[in-house]
Scaffold this motif. Structure first.
Motif, PDB file in Angstrom:
ATOM      1  N   GLY A  54      41.776  33.815  40.576  1.00 34.81           N
ATOM      2  CA  GLY A  54      41.597  32.957  42.147  1.00 34.81           C
ATOM      3  C   GLY A  54      41.939  32.855  42.796  1.00 34.81           C
ATOM      4  N   GLN A  55      43.227  33.558  42.473  1.00 34.35           N
ATOM      5  CA  GLN A  55      44.169  33.535  44.007  1.00 34.35           C
ATOM      6  C   GLN A  55      43.968  35.176  44.298  1.00 34.35           C
ATOM      7  OE1 GLN A  55      49.048  33.726  42.324  1.00 34.35           O
ATOM      8  NE2 GLN A  55      49.799  35.245  43.877  1.00 34.35           N
ATOM      9  N   VAL A  56      43.881  35.715  43.822  1.00 34.40           N
ATOM     10  CA  VAL A  56      43.728  37.159  43.709  1.00 34.40           C
ATOM     11  C   VAL A  56      42.689  37.175  44.485  1.00 34.40           C
ATOM     12  CG1 VAL A  56      42.834  38.325  42.271  1.00 34.40           C
ATOM     13  CG2 VAL A  56      44.281  40.159  42.850  1.00 34.40           C
ATOM     14  N   ALA A  57      41.244  36.695  44.312  1.00 30.79           N
ATOM     15  CA  ALA A  57      39.686  37.444  44.986  1.00 30.79           C
ATOM     16  C   ALA A  57      40.652  36.091  46.219  1.00 30.79           C
ATOM     17  CB  ALA A  57      38.786  36.198  44.224  1.00 30.79           C
ATOM     18  N   GLY A  58      41.109  35.047  46.373  1.00 29.52           N
ATOM     19  CA  GLY A  58      41.534  34.375  47.898  1.00 29.52           C
ATOM     20  C   GLY A  58      42.407  35.197  48.792  1.00 29.52           C
ATOM     21  N   GLN A  59      43.386  35.963  48.251  1.00 31.47           N
ATOM     22  CA  GLN A  59      44.062  37.096  49.013  1.00 31.47           C
ATOM     23  C   GLN A  59      43.151  38.485  49.809  1.00 31.47           C
ATOM     24  OE1 GLN A  59      48.074  36.829  46.184  1.00 31.47           O
ATOM     25  NE2 GLN A  59      48.632  36.012  47.451  1.00 31.47           N
ATOM     26  N   ALA A  60      42.932  38.359  48.681  1.00 33.96           N
ATOM     27  CA  ALA A  60      42.037  39.555  48.903  1.00 33.96           C
ATOM     28  C   ALA A  60      40.638  39.802  50.473  1.00 33.96           C
ATOM     29  CB  ALA A  60      40.945  40.625  47.959  1.00 33.96           C
ATOM     30  N   LEU A  61      39.932  38.365  49.558  1.00 39.42           N
ATOM     31  CA  LEU A  61      39.013  37.920  50.810  1.00 39.42           C
ATOM     32  C   LEU A  61      39.944  37.323  52.338  1.00 39.42           C
ATOM     33  CD1 LEU A  61      36.318  37.585  51.933  1.00 39.42           C
ATOM     34  CD2 LEU A  61      36.891  35.098  51.490  1.00 39.42           C
ATOM     35  N   VAL A  62      40.980  36.956  52.509  1.00 37.22           N
ATOM     36  CA  VAL A  62      41.774  36.743  53.542  1.00 37.22           C
ATOM     37  C   VAL A  62      42.182  38.639  53.807  1.00 37.22           C
ATOM     38  CG1 VAL A  62      44.646  36.853  54.379  1.00 37.22           C
ATOM     39  CG2 VAL A  62      42.961  34.957  53.320  1.00 37.22           C
ATOM     40  N   ALA A  63      42.186  39.178  53.309  1.00 36.48           N
ATOM     41  CA  ALA A  63      42.485  40.794  53.511  1.00 36.48           C
ATOM     42  C   ALA A  63      41.361  41.325  54.753  1.00 36.48           C
ATOM     43  CB  ALA A  63      43.400  41.652  52.446  1.00 36.48           C
ATOM     44  N   ALA A  64      40.403  41.401  54.197  1.00 34.31           N
ATOM     45  CA  ALA A  64      39.315  41.483  54.453  1.00 34.31           C
ATOM     46  C   ALA A  64      37.918  40.808  55.903  1.00 34.31           C
ATOM     47  CB  ALA A  64      37.929  41.364  53.309  1.00 34.31           C
ATOM     48  N   GLY A  65      39.235  40.129  55.592  1.00 34.15           N
ATOM     49  CA  GLY A  65      38.400  38.728  57.282  1.00 34.15           C
ATOM     50  C   GLY A  65      39.538  39.039  58.451  1.00 34.15           C
ATOM     51  N   GLY A 115      51.085  51.309  41.322  1.00 30.01           N
ATOM     52  CA  GLY A 115      50.639  52.549  41.622  1.00 30.01           C
ATOM     53  C   GLY A 115      49.358  52.089  41.340  1.00 30.01           C
ATOM     54  N   LYS A 116      48.330  51.102  40.060  1.00 33.13           N
ATOM     55  CA  LYS A 116      47.365  50.751  39.863  1.00 33.13           C
ATOM     56  C   LYS A 116      46.999  49.554  40.446  1.00 33.13           C
ATOM     57  CE  LYS A 116      48.677  53.014  35.150  1.00 33.13           C
ATOM     58  NZ  LYS A 116      48.834  52.038  34.236  1.00 33.13           N
ATOM     59  N   ALA A 117      44.820  50.133  40.501  1.00 37.98           N
ATOM     60  CA  ALA A 117      44.356  48.721  41.453  1.00 37.98           C
ATOM     61  C   ALA A 117      44.306  47.992  39.933  1.00 37.98           C
ATOM     62  CB  ALA A 117      42.127  49.442  40.954  1.00 37.98           C
ATOM     63  N   ILE A 118      44.195  46.434  40.352  1.00 35.34           N
ATOM     64  CA  ILE A 118      44.186  45.548  39.357  1.00 35.34           C
ATOM     65  C   ILE A 118      43.009  44.739  39.705  1.00 35.34           C
ATOM     66  CG2 ILE A 118      46.487  45.668  38.243  1.00 35.34           C
ATOM     67  CD1 ILE A 118      46.551  43.219  41.039  1.00 35.34           C
ATOM     68  N   PHE A 119      42.262  45.062  40.913  1.00 36.41           N
ATOM     69  CA  PHE A 119      40.868  44.288  41.567  1.00 36.41           C
ATOM     70  C   PHE A 119      40.516  44.601  42.097  1.00 36.41           C
ATOM     71  CE2 PHE A 119      39.612  40.910  44.233  1.00 36.41           C
ATOM     72  CZ  PHE A 119      39.144  40.119  43.527  1.00 36.41           C
ATOM     73  N   SER A 120      38.996  44.846  42.165  1.00 35.78           N
ATOM     74  CA  SER A 120      38.098  45.725  43.866  1.00 35.78           C
ATOM     75  C   SER A 120      37.568  44.169  44.287  1.00 35.78           C
ATOM     76  CB  SER A 120      37.657  46.670  43.336  1.00 35.78           C
ATOM     77  OG  SER A 120      36.563  46.702  42.284  1.00 35.78           O
ATOM     78  N   LEU A 121      37.076  44.375  45.681  1.00 30.18           N
ATOM     79  CA  LEU A 121      36.208  42.860  46.224  1.00 30.18           C
ATOM     80  C   LEU A 121      35.947  43.834  47.230  1.00 30.18           C
ATOM     81  CD1 LEU A 121      37.226  39.353  46.949  1.00 30.18           C
ATOM     82  CD2 LEU A 121      36.431  41.572  48.882  1.00 30.18           C
ATOM     83  N   SER A 122      34.087  43.910  47.156  1.00 33.55           N
ATOM     84  CA  SER A 122      33.429  43.953  48.446  1.00 33.55           C
ATOM     85  C   SER A 122      32.943  42.785  49.109  1.00 33.55           C
ATOM     86  CB  SER A 122      32.244  45.020  48.104  1.00 33.55           C
ATOM     87  OG  SER A 122      32.710  45.966  47.549  1.00 33.55           O
TER      88      SER A 122
END
Length: 298
Positions: A54-65, A115-122
């Motif tokens: 939930g943390q990485v998903a929330g942070q990724a959404l912040v980055a997108a927003g 150096g590696k992807a751990i999570f992706s979000l659209s």
């Protein structure tokens, strides 16, 4: 990085809970901008072996927003958990501006460590528009959240109690928790909890959405395990989120009570599927979630 974010990296869970703990979560979601379309986030020092999904998903959404006009609200996100995150090092979020249309904006975010992807979000954002409306009703007979015991009170006397520290989300089970039903022999088909941010949030609609995104990864896979009478802290269960999808239907405040009603339609191949609906306390359907998780019961 702000001083509050540095403190958040030191500790998220504090004795007593409430606003101080929530402030740590707010700080964790306040990403540092290190370049155009590139942001950096941290994890609390007392994280488990992997970064909480939930943390990485929330942070990724912040980055997108942060790359989208404020008047456009996020209405959906689709995410994949690719590798377990390392809580001891920062996470870099790279935003790809896929599309800026007249009504919709689309962003893709990749979270990177070592150096590696751990999570992706659209994620897709839309400006407010009028249209037809309908919604499912909230389940009937659900007791008011204030009448229910807190998570720490529910966990008292059970093995789970050692892990039920104050958290930024006030969580109250409507039905018997999974660690109770595994002992009573019940196999509930649904899992219901009231949730809210344990304190007051600023008037930032994106922050409220990100806090709900954070909370949506809590208890969802419980609806899978409860049907088989096993639970994380009382049985040998290896689990991880594989993918996560959220649809936001209507505006809401994450520091006001919402009901998280979830169920599991199927489990197979060491994977379990869970679906959930979020209702505001007045019965308004505010969001829907679907998640598949890796679940190995040893």
């Amino acid at each position: 990085m702000t001083e509050l974010a540095r403190t958040a990296a030191t500790e998220l869970e504090l004795p007593g809970g409430g606003q101080p703990v929530l402030d740590r979560l707010i700080a964790l979601l306040d990403l540092e901008k290190i370049e155009e379309n590139i942001f950096r986030g941290v994890s609390p020092a007392h994280s488990p072996v992997r970064v909480f999904g939930g943390q990485v998903a929330g942070q990724a959404l912040v980055a997108a927003g942060r790359t989208v006009p404020e008047e456009r609200r996020v209405h959906s996100l689709h995410a994949y958990f690719i590798r377990g995150g390392d809580p001891s090092v920062p996470i870099v979020y790279e935003v790809d501006r896929i599309r800026d249309g007249r009504s919709f904006t689309t962003r893709r975010v990749v979270a990177i460590q070592h150096g590696k992807a751990i999570f992706s979000l659209s994620a897709s954002f839309q400006k407010d528009e009028p249209g037809i409306e309908h919604a499912e009703a909230m389940p009937e007979g659900v007791p008011a959240p204030e009448t229910l015991p807190t998570l720490m009170e529910r966990a008292e006397g059970y093995a789970i109690g050692a892990h039920a520290r104050p958290r930024p989300i006030d969580l109250r089970y409507v039905n018997e928790p999974p660690w109770v039903t595994r002992e009573t022999g019940e196999r509930p088909s649904r899992n219901q909890v009231w949730m809210r941010a344990d304190g007051k949030l600023p008037a930032d609609q994106l922050l409220h959405v990100c806090v709900l995104t954070y909370a949506s990864d809590m208890t969802l896979l419980d609806s899978v395990l409860a049907r088989h009478g096993v639970y994380w802290d009382t049985d040998k269960v290896l689990g991880a989120s594989l993918d996560h999808a959220l649809w936001f239907h209507r505006p809401f405040r994450a520091d006001e009570w919402f009901l998280y009603d979830s169920a599991s339609p199927t489990a197979s191949g060491a994977r379990g599927l869970a679906t959930g609906r979020f209702f505001a306390e007045d019965g308004t359907l505010i969001a829907t979630v679907v998640q598949e998780g890796l679940l190995r019961v040893l």
